[in-house]
Design a protein around this motif. Structure first.
Motif, PDB file in Angstrom:
ATOM      1  N   ASP A  56      -8.077  11.103  -3.154  1.00 28.63           N
ATOM      2  CA  ASP A  56      -7.458  11.396  -1.868  1.00 28.63           C
ATOM      3  C   ASP A  56      -8.122  10.635  -0.722  1.00 28.63           C
ATOM      4  N   ALA A  57      -9.432  10.591  -0.716  1.00 31.93           N
ATOM      5  CA  ALA A  57     -10.130   9.884   0.368  1.00 31.93           C
ATOM      6  C   ALA A  57      -9.804   8.390   0.351  1.00 31.93           C
ATOM      7  N   PHE A  58      -9.649   7.813  -0.826  1.00 30.24           N
ATOM      8  CA  PHE A  58      -9.328   6.392  -0.928  1.00 30.24           C
ATOM      9  C   PHE A  58      -7.870   6.133  -0.548  1.00 30.24           C
ATOM     10  N   ASP A 109      -6.090   3.069   1.615  1.00 27.14           N
ATOM     11  CA  ASP A 109      -5.644   2.012   0.713  1.00 27.14           C
ATOM     12  C   ASP A 109      -4.133   2.167   0.483  1.00 27.14           C
ATOM     13  N   TYR A 110      -3.364   1.211   0.991  1.00 24.53           N
ATOM     14  CA  TYR A 110      -1.909   1.322   0.922  1.00 24.53           C
ATOM     15  C   TYR A 110      -1.388   1.426  -0.511  1.00 24.53           C
ATOM     16  N   ALA A 111      -1.847   0.564  -1.404  1.00 20.94           N
ATOM     17  CA  ALA A 111      -1.336   0.578  -2.777  1.00 20.94           C
ATOM     18  C   ALA A 111      -1.630   1.913  -3.462  1.00 20.94           C
ATOM     19  N   LEU A 112      -2.804   2.436  -3.247  1.00 16.18           N
ATOM     20  CA  LEU A 112      -3.151   3.725  -3.850  1.00 16.18           C
ATOM     21  C   LEU A 112      -2.361   4.857  -3.200  1.00 16.18           C
ATOM     22  N   ALA A 113      -2.168   4.786  -1.908  1.00 15.42           N
ATOM     23  CA  ALA A 113      -1.343   5.788  -1.223  1.00 15.42           C
ATOM     24  C   ALA A 113       0.076   5.768  -1.784  1.00 15.42           C
ATOM     25  N   TRP A 114       0.606   4.573  -2.010  1.00  9.45           N
ATOM     26  CA  TRP A 114       1.956   4.440  -2.558  1.00  9.45           C
ATOM     27  C   TRP A 114       2.024   5.026  -3.969  1.00  9.45           C
ATOM     28  N   GLU A 115       1.004   4.767  -4.778  1.00  6.42           N
ATOM     29  CA  GLU A 115       0.986   5.289  -6.154  1.00  6.42           C
ATOM     30  C   GLU A 115       0.880   6.806  -6.173  1.00  6.42           C
ATOM     31  N   THR A 116       0.098   7.380  -5.251  1.00  7.15           N
ATOM     32  CA  THR A 116       0.032   8.844  -5.212  1.00  7.15           C
ATOM     33  C   THR A 116       1.372   9.423  -4.782  1.00  7.15           C
ATOM     34  N   LEU A 117       2.065   8.741  -3.885  1.00  2.55           N
ATOM     35  CA  LEU A 117       3.410   9.172  -3.497  1.00  2.55           C
ATOM     36  C   LEU A 117       4.329   9.164  -4.715  1.00  2.55           C
ATOM     37  N   ALA A 159       4.477  15.209  -1.765  1.00  2.00           N
ATOM     38  CA  ALA A 159       5.164  13.921  -1.606  1.00  2.00           C
ATOM     39  C   ALA A 159       5.409  13.633  -0.129  1.00  2.00           C
ATOM     40  N   GLN A 160       5.738  14.652   0.626  1.00  4.11           N
ATOM     41  CA  GLN A 160       5.964  14.477   2.061  1.00  4.11           C
ATOM     42  C   GLN A 160       4.671  14.055   2.765  1.00  4.11           C
ATOM     43  N   SER A 161       3.576  14.680   2.383  1.00  5.31           N
ATOM     44  CA  SER A 161       2.275  14.316   2.938  1.00  5.31           C
ATOM     45  C   SER A 161       1.889  12.887   2.545  1.00  5.31           C
ATOM     46  N   ALA A 162       2.127  12.548   1.280  1.00  8.16           N
ATOM     47  CA  ALA A 162       1.815  11.199   0.803  1.00  8.16           C
ATOM     48  C   ALA A 162       2.693  10.158   1.497  1.00  8.16           C
ATOM     49  N   MET A 163       3.945  10.494   1.763  1.00 10.87           N
ATOM     50  CA  MET A 163       4.844   9.563   2.454  1.00 10.87           C
ATOM     51  C   MET A 163       4.350   9.301   3.874  1.00 10.87           C
ATOM     52  N   ARG A 192       1.283   9.273   4.793  1.00 10.79           N
ATOM     53  CA  ARG A 192       0.132   8.386   4.631  1.00 10.79           C
ATOM     54  C   ARG A 192       0.606   6.953   4.360  1.00 10.79           C
ATOM     55  N   VAL A 193       1.614   6.798   3.505  1.00 10.10           N
ATOM     56  CA  VAL A 193       2.172   5.471   3.207  1.00 10.10           C
ATOM     57  C   VAL A 193       2.711   4.845   4.490  1.00 10.10           C
ATOM     58  N   GLN A 194       3.452   5.618   5.256  1.00  7.40           N
ATOM     59  CA  GLN A 194       4.029   5.092   6.495  1.00  7.40           C
ATOM     60  C   GLN A 194       2.946   4.664   7.476  1.00  7.40           C
ATOM     61  N   ALA A 195       1.852   5.420   7.537  1.00  2.74           N
ATOM     62  CA  ALA A 195       0.761   5.089   8.448  1.00  2.74           C
ATOM     63  C   ALA A 195       0.038   3.805   8.036  1.00  2.74           C
ATOM     64  N   LEU A 196      -0.002   3.543   6.737  1.00  2.00           N
ATOM     65  CA  LEU A 196      -0.749   2.388   6.226  1.00  2.00           C
ATOM     66  C   LEU A 196       0.100   1.145   5.978  1.00  2.00           C
ATOM     67  N   ARG A 197       1.400   1.270   5.979  1.00  3.07           N
ATOM     68  CA  ARG A 197       2.240   0.194   5.469  1.00  3.07           C
ATOM     69  C   ARG A 197       2.298  -1.051   6.333  1.00  3.07           C
TER      70      ARG A 197
END
Length: 84
Positions: free
Chosen positions: A36-38, A42-50, A62-66, A68-73
């Motif tokens: 979670d901390a990574f 890390d965009y790629a890891l955030a995307w994979e967790t999503l 999934a909503q929380s992960a999305m 994070r993806v949006q913030a990092l993309r």
């Protein structure tokens, strides 16, 4: 995707593989907390967790992960699978 010694660099491919193997997504759950901390930086890891939370049909996570993806993309297209 981080330095070769970072935890996300070592474990992201395993999680990515778990998402696409039928019935194996649950096996990746124990490592999600550790990653979670990574995934927060890390965009790629955030995307994979999503993708994993979606495979598990966990809408809240999934909503929380999305978010994070949006913030990092940045300029990336969030609908495209990032290269690991």
């Amino acid at each position: 995707m981080g330095t070769p010694t970072s935890a996300n660099h070592r474990t992201a491919p395993a999680i990515a593989g778990a998402v696409f193997v039928p019935g194996a997504a649950e096996a990746a759950l124990p490592v999600l907390g550790d990653l979670d901390a990574f995934a927060a930086s890390d965009y790629a890891l955030a995307w994979e967790t999503l993708a994993l939370y979606r495979a598990l049909r966990d809408d809240a996570m999934a909503q929380s992960a999305m978010a994070r993806v949006q913030a990092l993309r940045g300029e990336r297209d969030a609908t495209v699978t990032p290269a690991l």
